[in-house]
Write an enzyme that holds these catalytic residues in place. Structure first.
Site, PDB file in Angstrom:
ATOM      1  N   ASN A   1       0.821  -1.215   0.000  1.00 34.04           N
ATOM      2  CA  ASN A   1       0.000   0.000   0.000  1.00 34.04           C
ATOM      3  C   ASN A   1       0.850   1.258   0.000  1.00 34.04           C
ATOM      4  OD1 ASN A   1      -0.437   1.862   2.634  1.00 34.04           O
ATOM      5  ND2 ASN A   1       0.368  -0.150   3.234  1.00 34.04           N
TER       6      ASN A   1
ATOM      7  N   THR B   1       4.185  -1.457   8.169  1.00 38.52           N
ATOM      8  CA  THR B   1       4.614  -2.113   6.928  1.00 38.52           C
ATOM      9  C   THR B   1       6.088  -1.838   6.646  1.00 38.52           C
ATOM     10  OG1 THR B   1       3.775  -0.178   5.804  1.00 38.52           O
ATOM     11  CG2 THR B   1       2.347  -2.120   5.847  1.00 38.52           C
TER      12      THR B   1
ATOM     13  N   ASN C   1       1.833   7.688  15.734  1.00 37.17           N
ATOM     14  CA  ASN C   1       2.310   7.098  14.482  1.00 37.17           C
ATOM     15  C   ASN C   1       3.699   7.642  14.159  1.00 37.17           C
ATOM     16  OD1 ASN C   1       2.835   6.432  11.820  1.00 37.17           O
ATOM     17  ND2 ASN C   1       0.689   6.519  11.206  1.00 37.17           N
TER      18      ASN C   1
ATOM     19  N   CYS D   1       4.559   5.709   9.636  1.00 38.48           N
ATOM     20  CA  CYS D   1       4.008   5.752   8.274  1.00 38.48           C
ATOM     21  C   CYS D   1       5.154   5.881   7.277  1.00 38.48           C
ATOM     22  CB  CYS D   1       3.041   6.928   8.121  1.00 38.48           C
ATOM     23  SG  CYS D   1       2.457   7.069   6.414  1.00 38.48           S
TER      24      CYS D   1
HETATM   25  C1  LIG Z   1      -3.867   0.096   3.203  1.00 42.55           C
HETATM   26  C2  LIG Z   1      -3.149   0.229   4.505  1.00 42.55           C
HETATM   27  C3  LIG Z   1      -3.238   1.428   5.223  1.00 42.55           C
HETATM   28  C4  LIG Z   1      -2.562   1.579   6.444  1.00 42.55           C
HETATM   29  N1  LIG Z   1      -2.687   2.754   7.141  1.00 42.55           N
HETATM   30  C5  LIG Z   1      -2.066   2.885   8.352  1.00 42.55           C
HETATM   31  C6  LIG Z   1      -2.258   4.065   9.131  1.00 42.55           C
HETATM   32  O1  LIG Z   1      -2.988   4.983   8.770  1.00 42.55           O
HETATM   33  N2  LIG Z   1      -1.605   4.136  10.325  1.00 42.55           N
HETATM   34  C7  LIG Z   1      -0.813   3.127  10.793  1.00 42.55           C
HETATM   35  O2  LIG Z   1      -0.253   3.235  11.889  1.00 42.55           O
HETATM   36  N3  LIG Z   1      -0.635   1.994  10.070  1.00 42.55           N
HETATM   37  C8  LIG Z   1      -1.257   1.844   8.873  1.00 42.55           C
HETATM   38  N4  LIG Z   1      -1.108   0.676   8.158  1.00 42.55           N
HETATM   39  C9  LIG Z   1      -0.245  -0.425   8.714  1.00 42.55           C
HETATM   40  C10 LIG Z   1      -1.052  -1.478   9.454  1.00 42.55           C
HETATM   41  O3  LIG Z   1      -1.726  -0.930  10.573  1.00 42.55           O
HETATM   42  C11 LIG Z   1      -0.152  -2.640   9.921  1.00 42.55           C
HETATM   43  O4  LIG Z   1       0.843  -2.123  10.789  1.00 42.55           O
HETATM   44  C12 LIG Z   1       0.541  -3.356   8.770  1.00 42.55           C
HETATM   45  O5  LIG Z   1      -0.340  -3.522   7.671  1.00 42.55           O
HETATM   46  C13 LIG Z   1       1.075  -4.736   9.189  1.00 42.55           C
HETATM   47  O6  LIG Z   1       0.049  -5.580   9.629  1.00 42.55           O
HETATM   48  P1  LIG Z   1      -0.554  -6.778   8.712  1.00 42.55           P
HETATM   49  O7  LIG Z   1       0.594  -7.653   8.344  1.00 42.55           O
HETATM   50  O8  LIG Z   1      -1.601  -7.446   9.555  1.00 42.55           O
HETATM   51  O9  LIG Z   1      -1.148  -6.122   7.500  1.00 42.55           O
HETATM   52  C14 LIG Z   1      -1.778   0.499   6.953  1.00 42.55           C
HETATM   53  C15 LIG Z   1      -1.699  -0.703   6.228  1.00 42.55           C
HETATM   54  C16 LIG Z   1      -2.379  -0.854   5.035  1.00 42.55           C
HETATM   55  C17 LIG Z   1      -2.293  -2.175   4.286  1.00 42.55           C
END
Ligand SMILES: Cc1cc2nc3c(=O)[nH]c(=O)nc-3n(C[C@H](O)[C@H](O)[C@H](O)COP(=O)(O)O)c2cc1C
Length: 379
Positions: free
Chosen positions: A88, A219, A151, A154
């Site tokens: 993303n 991520t 945060n 990001c």
């Molecule tokens: C489309 C998308 C948007 C995200 N937006 C945020 C965000 O606004 N703030 C944040 O702290 N993490 C954001 N993340 C990160 C997720 O909260 C998470 O830390 C990351 O996807 C890893 O977890 P997972 O393996 O379960 O996806 C986002 C992830 C994705 C895929």
């Protein structure tokens, strides 16, 4: 004594230790209400900021899949393919704080027993920006948020004083955490970027600033693949792409390694684990390393946007696990096994060899060379 699936984490009570992380599943009131109805113990809202947010044209997130037949990793849909990761380049919430405040209030009124953590983000380059952190923190806690997640992670920010650029600078980590702690009446968690050499350094800085917990991982910086037919990135705008974030199964072992570094360095502190969790077996790895809660994003996005089946399975598998271990080990709750495998992560040279005296961590065992320091691994 019956098993107890609830946890107390940084002073907040959770009906279960499973949360939706800050991401699209928590971007709206209706999603969060549905998530609580489905059984999630807590949510972290999509990150809320005060600066202008305009996302890229077109898709903000896509999923990569792989298959045993082709062994490719691609965003293209192939039959029988398994999920590899999410990719993303989505920015934080494009809704202003005035939009969020009444919604946080309504959600908490409707679900007083569920935990709602507000994710917030501002800059850090001057006093006005530090004031913005405080404005966001005060607005969210007054609306009823049970905690704040800062945060520092990001990966998409060009601004040098924002997002993962804060998480890459231990000075900024401390200063921003301290500024928020000055006004916070609720626990403050810091979500760190995994994209640094030694995440323990930034975590230590957040704790110096007063953080109540560290959250990891966001991520990982990454690019989509280039399509061999078109020679274009699989996701692009006018042929261009910028570094985005990888989540989902592909990051699970990477995020666990970051978490092990953190929990070993600070065995008495609180950690919330994220990265590649779909079912209880994966959440368990984070618990055994010492986490008190875990968070889910990619798996939930792929399951009716908020993961009703994911949380049903997590809760069911967790209860079964506790009941099994209540019978065999006398465990009743997470505290009975949290961190049980933390000390099993050691230096290479501490791993048994056929002949233990054969290997000294790559050093010649001669006078004048430093002996391997196994104390380092457990410090
Ligand atoms: C489309 C998308 C948007 C995200 N937006 C945020 C965000 O606004 N703030 C944040 O702290 N993490 C954001 N993340 C990160 C997720 O909260 C998470 O830390 C990351 O996807 C890893 O977890 P997972 O393996 O379960 O996806 C986002 C992830 C994705 C895929």
């Amino acid at each position: 004594m019956a098993v107890d699936c609830s946890v107390d984490f940084t002073g907040i009570h959770f009906e279960n230790p499973f949360m939706l992380s800050s991401a699209p599943p928590t971007e709206s009131e209706s999603n969060i209400m549905r998530a609580f109805d489905a059984g999630w113990g807590g949510v972290v809202t999509k990150t809320i900021g005060l600066h202008p947010v305009v996302n890229v044209y077109g898709a903000k997130a896509k999923f990569m899949r792989t298959s045993p037949e082709t062994a490719t990793v691609s965003m293209k849909k192939t039959p029988n393919a398994a999920l590899h990761s999410s990719w993303n380049w989505e920015l934080i919430s494009d809704k202003p704080i005035d939009w969020w405040v009444p919604r946080i209030r309504r959600i908490k009124d409707a679900h007083p027993t569920k935990a709602l953590i507000a994710s917030i983000m501002a800059g850090s380059g001057n006093d006005k920006e530090l004031g913005n952190w405080q404005t966001l923190a005060k607005a969210c806690q007054e609306a009823g948020a049970d905690g704040l997640e800062l945060n520092f992670s990001c990966p998409h920010m060009d601004r040098k004083d924002m997002g993962s650029n804060i998480g890459k600078d231990q000075g900024l980590c401390s200063v921003v955490t301290e500024a928020v702690k000055e006004v916070a009446k609720v626990p403050v968690w810091c979500k760190l970027t995994p994209a640094t050499a030694d995440i323990v350094v930034e975590a230590a800085a957040c704790f110096r600033g007063g953080a109540d917990a560290i959250v990891s991982s966001n991520t990982f910086p990454s690019l989509p693949l280039i399509d061999p037919e078109t020679l274009d990135f699989e996701i692009n705008v006018d042929g261009f792409v910028s570094s985005g974030g990888l989540g989902g199964p592909a990051i699970l072992p990477l995020a666990l390694a970051k978490m092990a570094q953190l929990t070993k360095a600070f065995p008495d502190k609180s950690f919330s684990g994220i990265g590649g969790i779909t079912d209880f077996s994966q959440a368990l790895s984070y618990f055994l390393l010492g986490c008190g809660t875990v968070q889910v994003c990619t798996a939930a996005m792929l399951d009716h946007a908020i993961g009703p089946n994911v949380i049903k399975k997590l809760n069911q598998q967790y209860r079964e696990f506790l009941e099994k271990h209540e019978a065999s080990d006398g465990w009743h709750s997470l505290e009975d096994f949290r961190g049980l495998r933390r000390d099993r992560v050691v230096l290479q040279s501490d791993i048994r060899r056929p002949n233990p005296s054969d290997y000294a961590g790559g050093y010649d065992v001669v006078e004048g060379y430093a002996a391997p320091d196994s104390a380092q691994a457990t410090a």
